[in-house]
Design an enzyme around this catalytic site. Structure first.
Site, PDB file in Angstrom:
ATOM      1  N   TRP A  31       0.868  -1.196   0.000  1.00  0.00           N
ATOM      2  CA  TRP A  31       0.000   0.000   0.000  1.00  0.00           C
ATOM      3  C   TRP A  31       0.891   1.227   0.000  1.00  0.00           C
ATOM      4  CZ3 TRP A  31      -0.361   4.288   3.095  1.00  0.00           C
ATOM      5  CH2 TRP A  31      -1.559   5.008   3.086  1.00  0.00           C
ATOM      6  N   SER A  97       4.684  -6.132   2.407  1.00  0.00           N
ATOM      7  CA  SER A  97       3.754  -5.359   3.217  1.00  0.00           C
ATOM      8  C   SER A  97       2.317  -5.839   3.011  1.00  0.00           C
ATOM      9  CB  SER A  97       3.930  -3.872   2.897  1.00  0.00           C
ATOM     10  OG  SER A  97       3.288  -3.059   3.853  1.00  0.00           O
ATOM     11  N   THR A  98       1.425  -4.988   2.517  1.00  0.00           N
ATOM     12  CA  THR A  98       0.063  -5.421   2.217  1.00  0.00           C
ATOM     13  C   THR A  98       0.063  -6.567   1.213  1.00  0.00           C
ATOM     14  OG1 THR A  98      -0.825  -3.220   2.662  1.00  0.00           O
ATOM     15  CG2 THR A  98      -2.158  -4.664   1.291  1.00  0.00           C
ATOM     16  N   ALA A 122       8.527  -7.898   4.987  1.00  0.00           N
ATOM     17  CA  ALA A 122       7.962  -6.828   5.818  1.00  0.00           C
ATOM     18  C   ALA A 122       6.442  -6.846   5.745  1.00  0.00           C
ATOM     19  CB  ALA A 122       8.514  -5.467   5.385  1.00  0.00           C
ATOM     20  N   ASP A 227      11.704  -1.756  11.306  1.00  0.00           N
ATOM     21  CA  ASP A 227      10.531  -1.447  10.483  1.00  0.00           C
ATOM     22  C   ASP A 227       9.593  -0.567  11.290  1.00  0.00           C
ATOM     23  OD1 ASP A 227       8.059  -1.545   9.060  1.00  0.00           O
ATOM     24  OD2 ASP A 227       8.668  -3.437   8.135  1.00  0.00           O
ATOM     25  N   HIS A 256      11.204  -0.581   6.519  1.00  0.00           N
ATOM     26  CA  HIS A 256      10.072  -1.229   5.858  1.00  0.00           C
ATOM     27  C   HIS A 256      10.307  -1.378   4.353  1.00  0.00           C
ATOM     28  CE1 HIS A 256       5.987  -2.641   5.544  1.00  0.00           C
ATOM     29  NE2 HIS A 256       5.699  -1.712   4.653  1.00  0.00           N
TER      30      HIS A 256
END
Length: 276
Positions: A31, A97-98, A122, A227, A256
Site C-alpha cells: 500500500w 507489506s500489504t 515486511a 521497520d 520497511h
C-alpha cells in the site's frame, strides 16, 4: 516483454507486467503503490532466467479505480485471476507489506496447487491492529489517522511517509534519495484515494492467523527489526511460528522499504531460498 490487462469476474481491469521465461515469480506490492515498486526485483530475477510477473492491485497504479472490493478477499481473487489467466504453474509468490497479506490470503483461499514457494517481505500478517487477542498490535487510532490523512491531505501525507518512516530516512545518519522518495509519491498518487482509504482497513484489520496455518509450501519471511510501518516483534516472528514450513530472516536496522533500499541483500536471500 509484454504488458496487458486481465478482467476479473466482477469486471475490474487488472494491469500486469509479464516478462521473460522460465519459472514464474509473481510479485504483490504494498500500500498504496503499484507493480513499479518491484523494479529492482523484476530486473534482477529476469536476469537470473526467471519469468517475472507483477500486477497493480485494484484501485492502484493502472488498474481500474473501482469504488468497491478493496479488501483481502478481493485482492486474493484478483491475484488468482492473473495466475489463472496466465496459466501459471509452480509459481513463486512474493509479497511486500500489504502484498504479503494478499499472498497469504490467496494461498489459503485459492489453494497451493499452482504455487511452489512464497516469500513475505515486511508483511502485515498475522494481524496489525491491537485487539484483546492481539495485545502487541498497534492502536486502531494509528490507522484511523492513516485514513484521515489519506482522505484529506493525501499528497502531503504520502510525501511525508516516503521522506520519513517508510525507508527509514528519519533515522540519524540516514541518506535520503530524492528519486526513491519521488517514485514512492508518484506511485501512490497514481492510484485511487478511495482504494487507498479502504485499503487501510484491509491491511490493518485482517486477521491472517488461520490462513498462515493452512499454508504447507515453504515460505521465507524477511523483516527488518527497524521497520517503523509494520513493527517487527508482532509480525515476522509470529508469522514464522504459525507457518508449518516457515523460515525467518531478520535484518538488523533494515526499514520497511528494504526491497528498495537493500535490494542486493534481499534479492540474494530470495534467490538462495528459491534455489534451495
Amino acid at each position: 516483454m509484454t504488458t496487458n490487462y486481465v478482467t476479473t469476474a466482477d469486471g475490474v481491469r487488472i494491469f500486469y507486467k509479464d516478462w521473460g521465461h522460465g519459472t514464474p515469480i509473481v510479485f504483490s506490492h504494498g500500500w498504496p503503490l503499484s507493480a513499479d515498486d518491484w523494479d529492482a526485483q523484476m530486473m534482477f530475477f529476469l536476469a537470473q532466467g526467471y519469468r517475472v510477473i507483477a500486477h497493480d492491485r485494484r484501485g492502484h497504479g493502472r488498474s481500474s479505480q473501482v469504488s468497491d472490493g478493496h479488501d483481502m478477499d478481493h485482492y486474493a481473487d484478483d491475484l488468482a485471476a492473473v495466475v489463472d489467466h496466465l496459466g501459471l504453474l509452480d509459481a513463486i509468490h512474493i509479497g511486500h507489506s500489504t502484498g504479503g497479506g494478499e499472498v497469504v490470503r490467496y494461498l489459503a483461499r485459492h489453494g497451493q496447487g499452482r504455487a511452489a514457494k512464497a516469500v513475505l517481505i515486511a508483511a502485515v500478517p498475522p494481524l496489525m491492529v491491537r485487539t484483546d487477542a492481539n495485545p502487541g498490535g498497534l492502536p486502531k487510532e494509528v490507522f484511523d489517522d492513516f485514513q484521515r490523512n489519506t482522505a484529506t491531505d493525501r499528497a502531503q501525507f504520502y510525501l511525508d511517509i516516503a521522506k520519513g518512516p517508510f525507508y527509514g530516512y528519519n533515522r540519524p545518519g540516514a541518506q535520503p534519495k530524492d528519486g526513491i522518495i519521488a517514485n514512492w509519491w508518484r506511485q501512490g498518487m497514481q492510484g485511487s484515494v478511495k482504494a487507498h482509504y479502504d485499503g487501510v482497513v484491509a491491511f490493518s484489520q485482517t486477521d491472517f492467523t488461520e490462513d498462515l496455518k493452512r499454508i504447507a509450501i515453504p515460505v521465507l519471511v524477511q523483516h527488518g527489526d527497524d521497520d517503523q510501518v509494520v513493527p517487527y516483534a508482532n509480525s515476522a516472528p509470529r508469522t514464522a511460528e504459525l507457518l508449518p514450513n516457515g523460515t525467518l530472516i531478520t535484518y538488523p536496522g533494515f526499514p520497511h522499504g528494504m526491497p528498495t533500499t537493500h535490494a542486493e541483500q534481499i534479492n540474494a536471500d530470495i534467490l538462495a531460498f528459491i534455489q534451495s
